[in-house]
Scaffold this active site. Structure first.
Site, PDB file in Angstrom:
ATOM      1  CB  CYS A   1      53.148 -66.200  36.717  1.00 58.51           C
ATOM      2  SG  CYS A   1      52.791 -65.186  38.298  1.00 58.51           S
TER       3      CYS A   1
ATOM      4  CB  CYS B   1      55.043 -68.733  40.525  1.00 64.34           C
ATOM      5  SG  CYS B   1      53.654 -67.972  40.070  1.00 64.34           S
TER       6      CYS B   1
ATOM      7  CG  HIS C   1      53.622 -63.015  41.411  1.00 67.32           C
ATOM      8  ND1 HIS C   1      53.809 -64.362  41.149  1.00 67.32           N
ATOM      9  CD2 HIS C   1      53.756 -62.601  42.697  1.00 67.32           C
ATOM     10  CE1 HIS C   1      53.687 -64.803  42.353  1.00 67.32           C
ATOM     11  NE2 HIS C   1      53.889 -63.815  43.194  1.00 67.32           N
TER      12      HIS C   1
ATOM     13  CD  GLU D   1      55.779 -63.617  36.212  1.00 66.98           C
ATOM     14  OE1 GLU D   1      56.708 -64.473  36.070  1.00 66.98           O
ATOM     15  OE2 GLU D   1      55.482 -62.907  37.274  1.00 66.98           O
TER      16      GLU D   1
END
Length: 142
Positions: A80, A70, A45, A47
């Protein structure tokens, strides 16, 4: 946030079922210390990539994320929102909420609980264009 939107825009259509997300982490003196966009196929992801680049400098920094981090992961990995909190990011600004069952308020709630949630809706109109066709599995239609 505009830089995060640009990063995400470059990944649209390349992230599998996951949305293209951009994340930029900025130090207290305004220097970009980490940035990322959802990788090919959807993982890692945005992040995660930005936090890896920022390293220890993320402590006390501000993150700008195009879509709600998330709050849970289908893979069972650390969410995240939890990663941002654990890294010590002081404030997280979010452009759009995520309708995915793995976010949908969970990520925002986790950030708020930790006292890290900044503005929600920052440049939302611009970021929303990235997600116009995003239909997460398991999300309510409407």
């Amino acid at each position: 946030m505009r830089r995060a939107i640009a990063l995400a825009r470059a990944r649209v259509g390349l992230t599998g079922e996951n949305p293209a997300v951009g994340c930029v982490i900025v130090s207290g003196d305004g220097v970009v210390i980490g940035e990322g966009a959802t990788a090919q196929g959807g993982r890692p992801h945005a992040e995660e990539i930005a936090l890896d680049l920022a390293g220890a400098a993320a402590r006390g920094a501000t993150a700008y994320v195009t879509l709600e981090p998330c709050g849970a992961r289908s893979s069972g990995a650390v969410a995240c929102a939890d990663r941002l909190v654990a890294a010590g990011v002081a404030r997280v600004h979010v452009a759009c909420r995520d309708p995915s069952p793995f976010a949908d308020g969970r990520g925002l709630a986790r950030l708020a609980e930790a006292g890290r949630l900044g503005e929600v809706g920052l440049l939302a109109d611009e970021a929303a264009l990235l997600y116009a066709d995003y239909r997460p599995p398991g999300a309510a239609s409407g």
